[in-house]
Design an enzyme around this catalytic site. Sequence first.
Site, PDB file in Angstrom:
ATOM      1  N   SER A 158       0.847  -1.186   0.000  1.00 26.35           N
ATOM      2  CA  SER A 158       0.000   0.000   0.000  1.00 26.35           C
ATOM      3  C   SER A 158       0.883   1.236   0.000  1.00 26.35           C
ATOM      4  O   SER A 158       2.065   1.188   0.393  1.00 26.35           O
ATOM      5  CB  SER A 158      -0.886   0.005   1.246  1.00 26.35           C
ATOM      6  OG  SER A 158      -1.466   1.271   1.471  1.00 26.35           O
ATOM      7  N   TYR A 183       0.501   0.022  10.701  1.00 27.38           N
ATOM      8  CA  TYR A 183       0.065  -0.383   9.358  1.00 27.38           C
ATOM      9  C   TYR A 183       1.171  -0.089   8.348  1.00 27.38           C
ATOM     10  O   TYR A 183       1.481  -0.925   7.489  1.00 27.38           O
ATOM     11  CB  TYR A 183      -1.208   0.378   8.987  1.00 27.38           C
ATOM     12  CG  TYR A 183      -1.706   0.086   7.584  1.00 27.38           C
ATOM     13  CD1 TYR A 183      -2.172  -1.164   7.232  1.00 27.38           C
ATOM     14  CD2 TYR A 183      -1.714   1.096   6.618  1.00 27.38           C
ATOM     15  CE1 TYR A 183      -2.639  -1.425   5.951  1.00 27.38           C
ATOM     16  CE2 TYR A 183      -2.174   0.848   5.330  1.00 27.38           C
ATOM     17  CZ  TYR A 183      -2.634  -0.412   5.004  1.00 27.38           C
ATOM     18  OH  TYR A 183      -3.089  -0.661   3.723  1.00 27.38           O
TER      19      TYR A 183
END
Length: 320
Positions: A158, A183
């Site tokens: 991502s 994350y």
Amino acid sequence: MTTAQHKIGSGFDARSTADDVLAGIDLSGKLALVTGGYSGLGLETTRALVEAGARVVVPARRPEHAREALAGVEGVEVDALDLGDLDSVRAFAERFLASGRPLDLVIDNAGIMACPETRVGPGWEAQFATNHLGHFALVNRLWPAIAPGGARVVSVSSRGHHFSDVRWDDLHWERGYDKWEAYGQAKTANVLFAVHLDRLGRDAGVRAFSLHPGAILTPLQRHIPIAEQIERGWRDAEGNALDLAGFKTPEQGAATQVWAATSPQLAGMGGVYCEDCDIAEPATPGDQSGGVRDYAVDADAAARLWEVSAALTGVNAFSA
């Protein structure tokens, strides 16, 4: 040879769909594995691969839910797998290896994002454990089935990798948990995993890629409170998803991972991070709008993370 991080002029872009990148590609006789292939981008990835002729194995933490979601999609089989539980990873891999079938495509698509501080296994931080360590153990255990001379492994990362490098001195966030930085670390690990797997597997003709699928509202956002999504401008005051410029549809969001897994344009290439159905450029320092950060494609860091991950999981298909 590992390719440089520069666009190759694929002819596709941010609006291309999974069907667009598969046009003219026949996957008949190919077997793919897509983790999380029953929800969000994973579901669209599974559908597109099947329509191109592939059979798809979908490991799922909730198999019955997966079977319901995939009802009507031919050529799919579902089996149980919890990436946060290494015993579950081992059991799934043993079942698959016992079938004696080769894997042509592996897409590590499943993941969690910005969840509250959660511990799994021996106290591991859940995002690093699920997004990275679970997939690391899965691919290493499945390595005997990953077909030499043409298989590809795709690690779905991502743009969130811009949020954090690997915290080598505190991988499991035992000091000051931040859900977005955690994350980011997990997504950086996804890129580094592909860098080193490609280095290890390319002599056997197995290539690895990582990617940013784009910004898409999917069940991945389930841990983010609606109030926070409204504050971020993703939803209106009533909680309805907004039609945002720059956000992709699931069909568009699945395109880059499908392109990385199947495109003949990437023949002989590997170890690179992709976005918008092309190889990404290096990120400009201080700019989080696109590209890949240097620390995420650093070969030494990738080798270091591999050894750390092997020690944590007890699995390494390439050990002497």
